[in-house]
Design an enzyme around this catalytic site. Structure first.
Site, PDB file in Angstrom:
ATOM      1  N   TYR A   1      -2.159  -0.388  10.510  1.00  0.00           N
ATOM      2  CA  TYR A   1      -2.387  -0.476   9.172  1.00  0.00           C
ATOM      3  C   TYR A   1      -0.905  -0.157   8.255  1.00  0.00           C
ATOM      4  O   TYR A   1      -0.612  -1.077   7.304  1.00  0.00           O
ATOM      5  CB  TYR A   1      -4.294   0.211   8.387  1.00  0.00           C
ATOM      6  CG  TYR A   1      -3.824  -0.453   6.721  1.00  0.00           C
ATOM      7  CD1 TYR A   1      -4.417  -1.559   6.469  1.00  0.00           C
ATOM      8  CD2 TYR A   1      -4.127   0.163   5.894  1.00  0.00           C
ATOM      9  CE1 TYR A   1      -4.683  -2.107   5.173  1.00  0.00           C
ATOM     10  CE2 TYR A   1      -3.531   0.115   4.231  1.00  0.00           C
ATOM     11  CZ  TYR A   1      -4.706  -1.165   4.039  1.00  0.00           C
ATOM     12  OH  TYR A   1      -4.936  -1.951   3.071  1.00  0.00           O
TER      13      TYR A   1
ATOM     14  N   SER B   1       0.845  -1.260   0.043  1.00  0.00           N
ATOM     15  CA  SER B   1      -0.003  -0.063   0.074  1.00  0.00           C
ATOM     16  C   SER B   1       0.844   0.534   0.128  1.00  0.00           C
ATOM     17  O   SER B   1       1.993   0.938   0.121  1.00  0.00           O
ATOM     18  CB  SER B   1      -1.098   0.496   1.465  1.00  0.00           C
ATOM     19  OG  SER B   1      -1.787   1.153   1.477  1.00  0.00           O
TER      20      SER B   1
END
Length: 281
Positions: A177, A164
């Site tokens: 995250y 990501s």
């Protein structure tokens, strides 16, 4: 993009989601026999049925990427149906509200007069943070253990992990995250080295901002307009738009093509509309 994956067996975890379902269909179009794994069996089966209806070969199975026995059962079924795995896409992952702060910045007022419903850094639930790390990191490690053992013992294969933009530079409010995806990028490099002598290439793609079921309410309002966070993201994305799931397909197929990318190993490829390149000024 023409990539021939005929007779290859591709396994995708999280394959019932918006992004990975498009990847699954692209692999099937390239000739692969596709196994879609998802915690929601019905979602996996739906994607598989769409592929079959379009002339491809696919099965959908329920599987939990955090349970070794569940993955082993899926692997046995896939091997029985299609043969051993040649391509693994580790698409399962996600965030959890218990690993997320309410605000971008901590202020003294947050400590002195705690407002109801506000989660500061000091209120983060260790179990929630642990869940996010496990889902993303162990949820990549365990499928790799299960599906790559035969690859290593035989003719090699390909692994694609999903990192990501958070892994390059952490976004506000989501420390768990961001940290978990940074671990995925690091693990991708580690695996690329570790598997290099058994002819398994390991790379990752790092999507920028795509509207999915997980983030849609964070980025858009019910009427489709942008939230404040969604607006901030787009103003920091030079191309001025969210990515479409199809924007991931070219990178995926390129990295899986042993002729085009046979010497590419251990890279994390951003697909972000220029987000990582923009300083904000």
């Amino acid at each position: 993009m023409k990539v021939d994956l005929k007779d290859k067996v591709a396994v995708l975890t999280g394959g019932g989601g918006i992004l990975c379902s498009v990847m699954a269909k692209a692999l099937a179009k390239a000739g692969a026999k596709v196994a879609i794994l998802d915690l929601r069996a019905e979602a996996a089966e739906q994607v598989a049925s769409e592929i079959v209806a379009d002339g491809g070969q696919a099965i959908g199975l329920g599987a939990n990427v955090l349970e070794l026995a569940s993955l082993q059962a899926a692997e046995a079924k896939i091997t029985e149906t299609f043969g051993h795995c040649d391509i693994l896409v580790n698409g399962a992952g996600g965030n959890n509200p218990k690993g997320t702060t309410s605000k971008e910045y901590l202020t003294k007022e947050d400590l002195e007069a705690k407002a109801e419903g506000i989660t500061t850094f000091f209120d983060l639930d260790p179990a929630g943070v642990g869940f996010v790390f496990n889902l993303n990191f162990l949820g990549t490690l365990l499928p790799t253990q299960v599906f790559c053992k035969h690859m290593a013992a035989n003719n090699g294969g390909n692994v694609i992990n999903i990192s990501s933009m958070n892994a390059f530079c952490p976004l506000t409010k989501i420390p768990a995250y961001s940290g978990a995806k940074a671990a995925i990028s690091n693990f991708t490099q580690w695996l690329a080295v570790h598997f290099s002598r058994v002819n398994i290439r390991v790379n990752a793609i790092a999507p920028g901002f795509f509207l999915t079921n997980q983030n849609r309410t964070l980025l858009t309002n019910p009427d489709g307009s942008l939230t404040a966070r969604g607006n901030t993201i787009l103003t920091h994305t030079p191309m001025g738009k969210f990515g479409q799931p199809e924007d991931l397909v070219g990178a995926l197929l390129f990295l899986l093509d042993d002729e085009a990318a046979g010497f590419i190993n251990g890279v994390v490829l951003p697909i972000d509309g220029g987000f990582a390149a923009f300083s904000g000024v």
